[in-house]
Design a protein around this motif. Structure first.
Motif, PDB file in Angstrom:
ATOM      1  N   UNK A 491     -80.633 -55.981 -78.923  1.00  0.00           N
ATOM      2  CA  UNK A 491     -81.132 -55.477 -80.185  1.00  0.00           C
ATOM      3  C   UNK A 491     -80.372 -55.687 -81.682  1.00  0.00           C
ATOM      4  N   UNK A 492     -80.952 -55.877 -82.322  1.00  0.00           N
ATOM      5  CA  UNK A 492     -80.143 -56.273 -83.845  1.00  0.00           C
ATOM      6  C   UNK A 492     -80.351 -55.133 -84.962  1.00  0.00           C
ATOM      7  N   UNK A 493     -79.378 -54.467 -85.376  1.00  0.00           N
ATOM      8  CA  UNK A 493     -79.735 -53.419 -86.345  1.00  0.00           C
ATOM      9  C   UNK A 493     -78.819 -53.735 -87.644  1.00  0.00           C
ATOM     10  N   UNK A 494     -79.284 -53.200 -88.768  1.00  0.00           N
ATOM     11  CA  UNK A 494     -78.372 -53.116 -89.880  1.00  0.00           C
ATOM     12  C   UNK A 494     -77.862 -51.782 -89.812  1.00  0.00           C
ATOM     13  N   UNK A 495     -76.548 -51.552 -90.142  1.00  0.00           N
ATOM     14  CA  UNK A 495     -75.862 -50.394 -90.061  1.00  0.00           C
ATOM     15  C   UNK A 495     -76.729 -49.230 -90.770  1.00  0.00           C
ATOM     16  N   UNK A 496     -77.251 -49.723 -92.002  1.00  0.00           N
ATOM     17  CA  UNK A 496     -77.901 -48.727 -92.854  1.00  0.00           C
ATOM     18  C   UNK A 496     -78.967 -49.330 -93.552  1.00  0.00           C
ATOM     19  N   UNK A 509     -81.337 -62.307 -86.163  1.00  0.00           N
ATOM     20  CA  UNK A 509     -82.480 -62.150 -85.157  1.00  0.00           C
ATOM     21  C   UNK A 509     -83.131 -63.516 -84.796  1.00  0.00           C
ATOM     22  N   UNK A 510     -83.281 -64.356 -86.230  1.00  0.00           N
ATOM     23  CA  UNK A 510     -83.985 -65.626 -85.941  1.00  0.00           C
ATOM     24  C   UNK A 510     -82.920 -66.503 -85.059  1.00  0.00           C
ATOM     25  N   UNK A 511     -81.824 -66.533 -85.478  1.00  0.00           N
ATOM     26  CA  UNK A 511     -80.749 -67.359 -84.713  1.00  0.00           C
ATOM     27  C   UNK A 511     -80.780 -66.961 -83.282  1.00  0.00           C
ATOM     28  N   UNK A 512     -80.844 -65.604 -82.893  1.00  0.00           N
ATOM     29  CA  UNK A 512     -80.860 -65.682 -81.414  1.00  0.00           C
ATOM     30  C   UNK A 512     -82.128 -65.822 -80.891  1.00  0.00           C
ATOM     31  N   UNK A 513     -83.155 -65.786 -81.439  1.00  0.00           N
ATOM     32  CA  UNK A 513     -84.429 -66.173 -80.848  1.00  0.00           C
ATOM     33  C   UNK A 513     -84.574 -67.586 -80.754  1.00  0.00           C
ATOM     34  N   UNK A 517     -83.456 -66.094 -76.520  1.00  0.00           N
ATOM     35  CA  UNK A 517     -83.076 -64.711 -76.185  1.00  0.00           C
ATOM     36  C   UNK A 517     -84.185 -63.991 -76.424  1.00  0.00           C
ATOM     37  N   UNK A 518     -84.436 -62.997 -75.825  1.00  0.00           N
ATOM     38  CA  UNK A 518     -85.419 -61.947 -76.146  1.00  0.00           C
ATOM     39  C   UNK A 518     -84.669 -60.663 -77.129  1.00  0.00           C
ATOM     40  N   UNK A 519     -85.223 -60.804 -78.259  1.00  0.00           N
ATOM     41  CA  UNK A 519     -84.437 -59.899 -79.506  1.00  0.00           C
ATOM     42  C   UNK A 519     -85.487 -58.968 -80.086  1.00  0.00           C
ATOM     43  N   UNK A 520     -84.978 -57.670 -80.282  1.00  0.00           N
ATOM     44  CA  UNK A 520     -85.473 -56.726 -81.137  1.00  0.00           C
ATOM     45  C   UNK A 520     -84.788 -56.323 -82.230  1.00  0.00           C
ATOM     46  N   UNK A 521     -85.571 -56.093 -83.328  1.00  0.00           N
ATOM     47  CA  UNK A 521     -84.987 -55.773 -84.713  1.00  0.00           C
ATOM     48  C   UNK A 521     -85.414 -54.135 -84.811  1.00  0.00           C
ATOM     49  N   UNK A 522     -84.463 -53.366 -85.404  1.00  0.00           N
ATOM     50  CA  UNK A 522     -84.962 -52.063 -85.770  1.00  0.00           C
ATOM     51  C   UNK A 522     -83.966 -51.540 -86.707  1.00  0.00           C
ATOM     52  N   UNK A 523     -84.536 -51.198 -87.738  1.00  0.00           N
ATOM     53  CA  UNK A 523     -84.038 -50.463 -88.707  1.00  0.00           C
ATOM     54  C   UNK A 523     -84.484 -48.967 -89.227  1.00  0.00           C
ATOM     55  N   UNK A 524     -84.971 -48.254 -88.144  1.00  0.00           N
ATOM     56  CA  UNK A 524     -85.497 -47.024 -88.432  1.00  0.00           C
ATOM     57  C   UNK A 524     -84.470 -45.837 -88.071  1.00  0.00           C
ATOM     58  N   UNK A 571     -67.547 -63.069 -84.330  1.00  0.00           N
ATOM     59  CA  UNK A 571     -68.093 -63.967 -85.207  1.00  0.00           C
ATOM     60  C   UNK A 571     -69.438 -64.291 -84.955  1.00  0.00           C
ATOM     61  N   UNK A 572     -70.163 -64.431 -86.165  1.00  0.00           N
ATOM     62  CA  UNK A 572     -71.864 -64.642 -86.249  1.00  0.00           C
ATOM     63  C   UNK A 572     -71.883 -65.913 -85.375  1.00  0.00           C
ATOM     64  N   UNK A 573     -71.142 -66.816 -85.706  1.00  0.00           N
ATOM     65  CA  UNK A 573     -71.496 -68.480 -85.631  1.00  0.00           C
ATOM     66  C   UNK A 573     -71.393 -68.447 -84.129  1.00  0.00           C
ATOM     67  N   UNK A 574     -70.473 -67.756 -83.118  1.00  0.00           N
ATOM     68  CA  UNK A 574     -70.574 -67.857 -81.793  1.00  0.00           C
ATOM     69  C   UNK A 574     -71.514 -66.913 -80.857  1.00  0.00           C
ATOM     70  N   UNK A 575     -72.383 -65.990 -81.783  1.00  0.00           N
ATOM     71  CA  UNK A 575     -73.154 -65.057 -81.144  1.00  0.00           C
ATOM     72  C   UNK A 575     -73.911 -65.670 -80.298  1.00  0.00           C
ATOM     73  N   UNK A 576     -74.969 -66.377 -80.667  1.00  0.00           N
ATOM     74  CA  UNK A 576     -75.841 -66.929 -79.856  1.00  0.00           C
ATOM     75  C   UNK A 576     -75.438 -67.684 -78.390  1.00  0.00           C
TER      76      UNK A 576
END
Length: 592
Positions: A491-496, A509-513, A517-524, A571-576
């Motif tokens: 799951x990928x979230x913005x802190x606020x 999210x786009x990179x991981x997809x 990878x199976x990714x969900x985004x949530x900002x609620x 680091x974001x670069x290595x994340x996927x």
RNA sequence: GCGCGGAUGGUCUAGUGGUAGGACCUGAGCCUUCCAAGCUCAUGGCCCGGGUUCAAAUCCCGGUCCGCGCACCA
């Protein structure tokens, strides 16, 4: 009766109800057609459940088809009646029920007749004859003793019936197991295997049984998914590669222990179980050895898992040795898979009924020369002499040549036909002993059948993954699903709620997809709520974009692990790449 | 199929012969620099069909589904 449901290990509290509630609320599975009142024995897998089930099927395919070098097919779920006449399901799947008019107890009418009269195979008798026998012998209800004469016997077949095409001229049935789809196509499948034994054919698909009373959630339903492997072997020549599995440790519950009042499970290895004769068949042992680590890998708790041997009365008559994989759910053992050595039963039956050839031609190392006695009867003599019986006489001569050559040494050959003895002049039989060269023989392969129930496994995986704990004084429910099968991997979230954070999060999210990878985004809501939401559906990792991410020179995010709630900054670069490696089991979160 | 018990928003539940309330969830907004916080607002419900009654979510009958026991489980 087996005592399969006795002595469950003392682990786990009853969580079936909580799990069913979670499954409904979060989209794992729920009863079908609810708007129309629902229907018994049918369940729909929701978004999470369908994904989990698909991942389990993929894992099965990887292990039992691809890694074993077996083929996979996809056969129809409806097949015509003769298929099931051959398989025995039309007769064997038939129950004759008779209901006592006094106490309402239902009994098996065929069993009553077999127990109380000299008839032995009541199951194969037509309904009206069974009713007549019950009246004639004045059979009574085994429960209350009321007379059953004149009470209607109801036929109940566990197969769903349908018609193929208009009218009812071609009856068909929904398959009660996926296996028949493989057996029926054997003559062609062996071609695809280039006529080489051994080979295996797998199928993952639906099967249907019109159960009298479906029970216990998705454990026993009327439509379910099976994953079956039919492994065809030459019983004379083929042996499994036991070296690959002999050190696999497992828990066995052999028939001998089940018969003892104080019988217990046995901890052993595949190798010693075979040596000790606990497992009778090496092929069955091999597949138990393949299955055990696989079950562990998809998330079955090995403390609540065992292989149980069928008792002799429980086995189908053709099965030499049969073991079930079982898991423990709230104190009950449920069957996850069956491993049976079926001999040549299935292929022989289909050969008999279809007239097609269900054999594999096995070439000898060296062609063999054999002497064979043959006949070539003079039909111009037999015809006038025996009239309509001439054909039968010729056949009898051929049979006689095969079993007794000396009969042809006299001037006249005696044969018996329907009790009468006939003499045929030897020169009219065309008897000869010839040398024939044979390159090989047609063998009916034997079948080893590991047969897996997927729905029950999905239920077990969820049940064994269910956890409750406390984080910072707050109750938490989570599913400790294996990353390989979890419906959502990250799951990928913005802190606020902040445009900059959200933009960065959506990029991730786009990179991981893109990395598959199976990714969900949530900002609620707030961050904690989102973590808990993912915990509850079993998402192994969550990535959070915070102000450090966008302010620092090196773009980093926090990665939070589900089971421990521990966080690491990456680091974001290595994340996927890193997450993909974790999912593939090549790296652990702790090593980061 | 038999017996017993049950069915109220997405989930869990309160409820009486006079047309339903809560909690959680979900959505919108405010707030919030990492774990179900707070505030405001909103969506959404009496399993189905008959009967009794002026009136039925409530009582009665039948059905469907769920749970448990019996039977069944090639």
């Amino acid at each position: 009766m087996s005592n399969a449901e006795s002595e469950p290990p003392e682990t786990g509290e009853a969580i079936g109800e909580k799990l069913t509630e979670l499954a409904k609320r979060r989209g794992y599975f729920f009863r079908s057609s609810g708007s129309y009142g629902g229907v018994g024995g049918f369940y729909t897998f929701g978004p999470q459940g369908a994904s989990l089930k698909g991942n389990v099927e993929d894992a099965w395919r990887d292990r039992f088809a691809i890694a074993e070098g077996n083929m996979e097919i996809d056969a129809p779920t409806i097949m015509p009646e003769p298929v099931f006449e051959a398989s025995g399901h039309l007769d064997g799947f038939d129950d004759m029920l008779i209901e006592c008019p006094d106490c309402g107890t239902s009994s098996r009418a065929d069993h009553l007749v077999e127990d109380e009269t000299e008839y032995e195979d009541a199951e194969s008798l037509p309904i009206h004859e069974v009713e007549e026998i019950i009246a004639e012998y004045e059979l009574v209800c085994p429960e209350c003793g009321a007379g059953l004469a004149g009470v209607a016997v109801e036929e109940f077949n566990l197969m769903f019936a349908t018609n193929i095409g208009p009218g009812d001229s071609q009856p068909g049935y929904l398959r009660p197991e996926t296996a028949q789809g493989i057996f029926v196509e054997f003559p062609r499948l062996k071609e695809y295997a280039r006529n080489q034994l051994p080979f295996g054919v797998t199928q993952i698909g639906r099967a249907y049984r019109n159960e009298i009373s479906p029970r216990r959630s998705i454990i026993r339903t009327r439509e379910f998914t099976q994953a079956e492997l039919e492994y065809f072997v030459d019983p004379e020549a083929d042996e499994p590669n036991l070296e690959r599995v002999e050190d696999v440790e497992l828990t066995l519950y052999p028939a001998s222990e089940q018969r003892n009042d104080d019988g217990s499970e046995v901890e052993t290895t595949i190798g010693s179980a075979l040596e000790d004769g606990i497992i009778g068949d090496p092929w069955v042992a091999y597949f138990l050895g393949v299955a055990k680590p696989w079950y562990e890998a998809v998330g079955v708790d090995m403390d609540r898992f065992r292989f149980r041997q069928h008792l002799s009365g429980e086995r189908a008559h053709y099965a030499a040795d049969c073991w079930d994989a079982e898991s423990e759910i709230d104190g009950n053992w449920i069957e996850l898979a069956g491993f049976a050595y079926r001999g040549d039963y299935d292929l022989s039956k289909h050969a008999d009924h279809s007239g097609d050839r269900f054999t594999v031609f096995k070439q000898y190392d060296e062609p063999q020369t054999v002497e064979r006695a043959t006949v070539d009867p003079d039909m111009s003599y037999l015809g006038p002499e025996f009239g309509g019986d001439a054909g039968a006489v010729a056949e009898e001569l051929e049979a006689l040549a095969g079993r007794d050559r000396s009969a042809f040494e006299a001037d006249a050959v005696e044969i018996e036909l329907e009790g009468e003895t006939h003499e045929i002049p030897a020169e009219k039989t065309g008897f000869a002993v010839e040398e024939q060269t044979e390159a090989g023989e047609h063998v009916v392969p034997h079948v080893v059948e590991p047969s897996f129930g997927i729905d029950r496994l999905v239920y077990t995986v969820l049940h064994h993954a269910y956890r409750e704990d406390e984080v910072d004084g707050e109750q938490r429910t989570y599913l400790e699903l294996e990353p390989e099968v979890a419906p959502t991997f990250v799951g990928v979230f913005p802190l606020q709620n902040d445009d900059a954070l959200e933009e960065q999060a959506r990029e991730i999210v786009a990179d991981l997809r893109d990395a598959g990878l199976s990714v969900t985004y949530d900002d609620s809501g707030n961050i904690g709520r989102r973590y808990r939401r993912q915990d509850e559906v079993g998402t192994p990792f969550c990535v959070t974009v915070d102000y450090e991410t966008i302010e620092n020179e090196e773009t980093t995010v926090t990665v939070r692990e589900r089971d421990t709630t521990a966080q690491k900054r990456l680091p974001v670069g290595d994340l996927a790449e890193t997450l993909s490696a974790i999912r593939a089991g090549e790296m652990a979160f702790e090593e980061l």
